[in-house]
Design an enzyme around this catalytic site. Structure first.
Site, mmCIF file in Angstrom:
data_model
loop_
_atom_site.group_PDB
_atom_site.id
_atom_site.type_symbol
_atom_site.label_atom_id
_atom_site.label_comp_id
_atom_site.label_asym_id
_atom_site.label_seq_id
_atom_site.Cartn_x
_atom_site.Cartn_y
_atom_site.Cartn_z
ATOM 1 N N ASP A 227 6.911 -8.794 6.308
ATOM 2 C CA ASP A 227 5.749 -8.180 7.278
ATOM 3 C C ASP A 227 4.401 -8.364 6.277
ATOM 4 O O ASP A 227 3.864 -7.069 6.272
ATOM 5 C CB ASP A 227 5.955 -7.124 7.939
ATOM 6 C CG ASP A 227 5.233 -7.117 9.372
ATOM 7 O OD1 ASP A 227 5.109 -8.172 10.034
ATOM 8 O OD2 ASP A 227 4.739 -5.812 9.798
ATOM 9 N N SER B 104 4.532 -6.212 2.703
ATOM 10 C CA SER B 104 3.196 -5.949 3.265
ATOM 11 C C SER B 104 2.054 -6.556 2.381
ATOM 12 O O SER B 104 2.136 -7.846 2.233
ATOM 13 C CB SER B 104 3.300 -4.492 3.485
ATOM 14 O OG SER B 104 1.782 -4.145 4.120
ATOM 15 N N LEU B 105 1.331 -5.729 1.813
ATOM 16 C CA LEU B 105 0.372 -6.117 0.890
ATOM 17 C C LEU B 105 0.814 -7.028 -0.330
ATOM 18 O O LEU B 105 0.457 -7.965 -0.852
ATOM 19 C CB LEU B 105 -0.676 -4.932 0.358
ATOM 20 C CG LEU B 105 -1.710 -5.053 -0.219
ATOM 21 C CD1 LEU B 105 -2.644 -6.264 0.235
ATOM 22 C CD2 LEU B 105 -2.632 -3.677 -0.487
ATOM 23 N N PHE C 271 0.871 -1.262 0.012
ATOM 24 C CA PHE C 271 0.005 -0.115 -0.120
ATOM 25 C C PHE C 271 0.901 1.371 -0.093
ATOM 26 O O PHE C 271 1.740 1.555 0.915
ATOM 27 C CB PHE C 271 -0.784 -0.040 1.419
ATOM 28 C CG PHE C 271 -1.566 1.178 1.617
ATOM 29 C CD1 PHE C 271 -2.597 1.590 0.640
ATOM 30 C CD2 PHE C 271 -1.713 1.876 2.590
ATOM 31 C CE1 PHE C 271 -3.505 2.606 0.802
ATOM 32 C CE2 PHE C 271 -2.117 3.130 2.985
ATOM 33 C CZ PHE C 271 -3.088 3.410 2.010
ATOM 34 N N HIS D 182 6.620 -2.036 11.294
ATOM 35 C CA HIS D 182 6.240 -2.896 9.917
ATOM 36 C C HIS D 182 7.584 -2.784 8.984
ATOM 37 O O HIS D 182 7.515 -3.752 8.410
ATOM 38 C CB HIS D 182 4.795 -1.911 9.341
ATOM 39 C CG HIS D 182 4.379 -2.568 8.128
ATOM 40 N ND1 HIS D 182 4.116 -3.988 8.177
ATOM 41 C CD2 HIS D 182 3.627 -1.962 7.108
ATOM 42 C CE1 HIS D 182 3.261 -4.261 7.303
ATOM 43 N NE2 HIS D 182 3.252 -2.943 6.451
#
Ligand SMILES: *[C@@H]1O[C@H](CO)[C@@H](O)[C@H](O)[C@H]1NC(C)=O
Ligand SMILES: *[C@@H]1O[C@H](CO)[C@@H](O)[C@H](O)[C@H]1NC(C)=O
Ligand SMILES: *[C@@H]1O[C@H](CO)[C@@H](O)[C@H](O)[C@H]1NC(C)=O
Ligand SMILES: *[C@@H]1O[C@H](CO)[C@@H](O)[C@H](O)[C@H]1NC(C)=O
Ligand SMILES: *[C@@H]1O[C@H](CO)[C@@H](O)[C@H](O)[C@H]1NC(C)=O
Ligand SMILES: *[C@@H]1O[C@H](CO)[C@@H](O)[C@H](O)[C@H]1NC(C)=O
Ligand SMILES: *[C@@H]1O[C@H](CO)[C@@H](O)[C@H](O)[C@H]1NC(C)=O
Length: 453
Positions: free
Chosen positions: A187, A163-164, A88, A257
């Site tokens: 993560d 992440s995403l 993101f 993160h």
């Protein structure tokens, strides 16, 4: 309720997110392609770009258009391929860590690095970025199919998703029947994925080897294991050196993160091994209950970085193995873990606390051993930034529990032992001779001959 919190956090993140547009593509004779910058108002097309980086031009991206002939580019189909997928992007800007990761990979290995730019589809609100994930995964899959058609082997493809982007990688792997070589999730995102089915998120079936590094499992990261090996760094939630107060703004929100990315980059750039140990929980790990990798890794401990199968020497990998490690507060993050033990000569009626400090020429690292009352043995892990062989002295300090109505014993007697993880099959430890006496609140130092092989 948790969903609400997640949405709020993402809203705050969105507001605080600082523009970090980087247009640093070096112009050296020919044009270097760079990430696009999307404006939230214009983010209505996915506009996926594939940027190729190679050892001969690690700073200059080469745009590979979807319908372009890859053969004309400097893509070398006899080398392995790393595909980086970001997550993101609140403000539609280029991720600040992309260059560092590309350089770190090309620093260690001769490979093709493809950075996937989907800033257009990843911007705006988090839920709409999530809605674009399937379409994005389809276009990356098509791109990979073109590579396969060129004779590239599926096993030589390694997706690194942040992440995403980790779940995008999972979908891509799923579309390829789990036959791609490797997926590394840095993560992997938690919001909207914790309760998703394995088909929708990253899972061990998505590639021949799937690993995930968890650093913010209580906020933006996912808290469940999603790979063959799942690293829960410092317990996977809060990272040392990250601000603990909201007044730190954007850093406070994103530091834990993003630590997964910085840790990974560090692991590629530095030789210090970042090893992790299978354990039931972080607390058990800290309490010294998990000191080797016999079960299930047959003596080989997983290591963060690019070693094949994370350096684990087994034919059939177990799934969703949680492994734990500590780190220091800043790069290169690497620590060595030692088990420290103190055995009292006689049981005591109160809890016993002993502070242990390992000193080298440049570091002091401490841990506290707690011996429960009516027991003789206490153990703990001590994270030290230099290897044991560079530790030249050690300090023990007994911390008596003096209460105003009762004074604790003025000294304790016992035996101290230590060993660096992983312990060998005999659980051999180095011990000070029996009967060391520790007076209360006093440092007792022992010189150790620091000898590195
Ligand atoms: C991403 O998804 C949102 C919500 O479905 C949609 O409005 C938007 O157009 C999509 N963006 C792209 C680039 O496809
Ligand atoms: C591709 O990589 C291989 C292995 O490193 C090397 O031998 C070969 O020369 C490279 N091909 C090109 C066109 O650079
Ligand atoms: C470590 O601690 C000792 C004792 O307090 C102190 O003398 C020394 O300067 C410290 N070393 C470092 C590198 O902090
Ligand atoms: C620590 O300092 C001593 C004295 O200056 C030196 O002899 C030794 O080599 C140093 N050890 C390391 C590991 O740097
Ligand atoms: C463990 O102990 C046995 C028996 O004392 C010895 O033969 C063996 O070499 C030891 N193994 C290690 C790894 O130290
Ligand atoms: C500790 O010291 C006492 C007195 O010197 C001695 O009797 C005892 O055997 C020692 N205990 C051990 C385990 O060495
Ligand atoms: C005891 O050792 C610790 C750790 O090395 C150090 O921080 C502290 O200053 C020392 N205290 C005394 C009284 O020497």
């Amino acid at each position: 309720m948790v969903g609400d919190l997640e949405s709020k956090l993402f809203a705050v993140l969105f507001l605080l997110s600082t523009a970090q547009a980087g247009n640093t593509g070096r112009l050296s004779g020919h044009h270097c392609a760079d990430f696009q910058t999307a404006n939230i108002l214009r983010g209505s097309k996915l506009k996926v770009q594939f940027l190729l980086f190679t050892s001969s031009s690690p700073s200059c991206g080469e745009l590979i258009l979807a319908d372009d002939d890859i053969k004309k580019s400097s893509f070398n189909s006899s080398l392995e391929t790393k595909i980086i997928i970001h997550g993101f992007r609140a403000l539609g800007t280029k991720p600040s860590w992309i260059e560092g990761l590309v350089h770190a990979i090309l620093h260690t290995s001769q490979v093709n690095v493809i950075a996937v730019d989907w800033v257009y589809g990843s911007t705006g609100a988090y839920p709409s970025a999530v809605e674009n994930v399937t379409q994005l995964a389809l276009s990356i899959s098509q791109f990979i199919s073109k590579l396969l058609a060129l004779g590239v082997s599926g096993t030589s493809i390694h997706i690194i998703g942040v992440s995403l982007g980790a779940h995008v990688g999972g979908l891509v792997g799923h579309f390829h029947g789990g036959q791609l070589g490797r997926i590394t999730g840095l993560d992997p995102a938690g919001p909207k994925y914790t309760r998703a089915s394995p088909e929708e998120r990253l899972d061990p079936g998505d590639a021949l080897f799937v690993e995930a590094i968890h650093t913010d499992a209580d906020n933006f990261g996912i808290r469940i294991p999603v790979g063959h090996i799942d690293y829960f760094v410092n317990g996977g939630k809060d990272q040392p050196g990250c601000p603990r107060f909201i007044s730190a703004g954007y850093k406070y929100l994103i530091c834990d993160h993003m630590r997964a990315v910085h840790l990974y980059v560090s692991a590629l750039k530095h030789s210090c091994p970042i090893l992790a140990f299978p354990c039931a929980s972080h607390q058990d790990f800290l309490n010294g209950h998990c000191v080797d990798c016999v079960d299930p890794f047959l003596f080989s401990c997983p290591r963060i970085g690019l070693l094949e199968q994370a350096g684990v020497e087994m034919r059939k990998l177990p799934k969703e193995v949680k492994v734990y490690l500590m780190t220091s507060t800043s790069a290169p993050f690497c620590v060595h873990h030692s088990l420290v033990e103190f055995q009292l000569q006689t049981k005591r009626n109160v809890v016993t606390s002993i502070e242990i400090t390992f000193c080298s020429n440049s570091t002091n690292d401490s841990a506290k051993i707690t011996i429960p009352k009516l027991q003789v043995m206490g153990k703990q892990l001590l994270a030290h930034r230099v290897p044991l062989c560079q530790i030249n002295s050690m300090t023990l300090k007994y911390l008596p529990k003096n209460k105003f109505w009762r004074k604790d014993e003025s000294s304790i007697v016992g035996k101290f032992c230590a060993a660096q993880l992983p312990l060998d099959s005999n659980r051999t430890m180095s011990c000070l001779p029996w009967n060391i006496t520790l007076p209360g609140n006093t440092n007792v130092s022992y010189e150790l001959p620091a000898t590195c092989a």
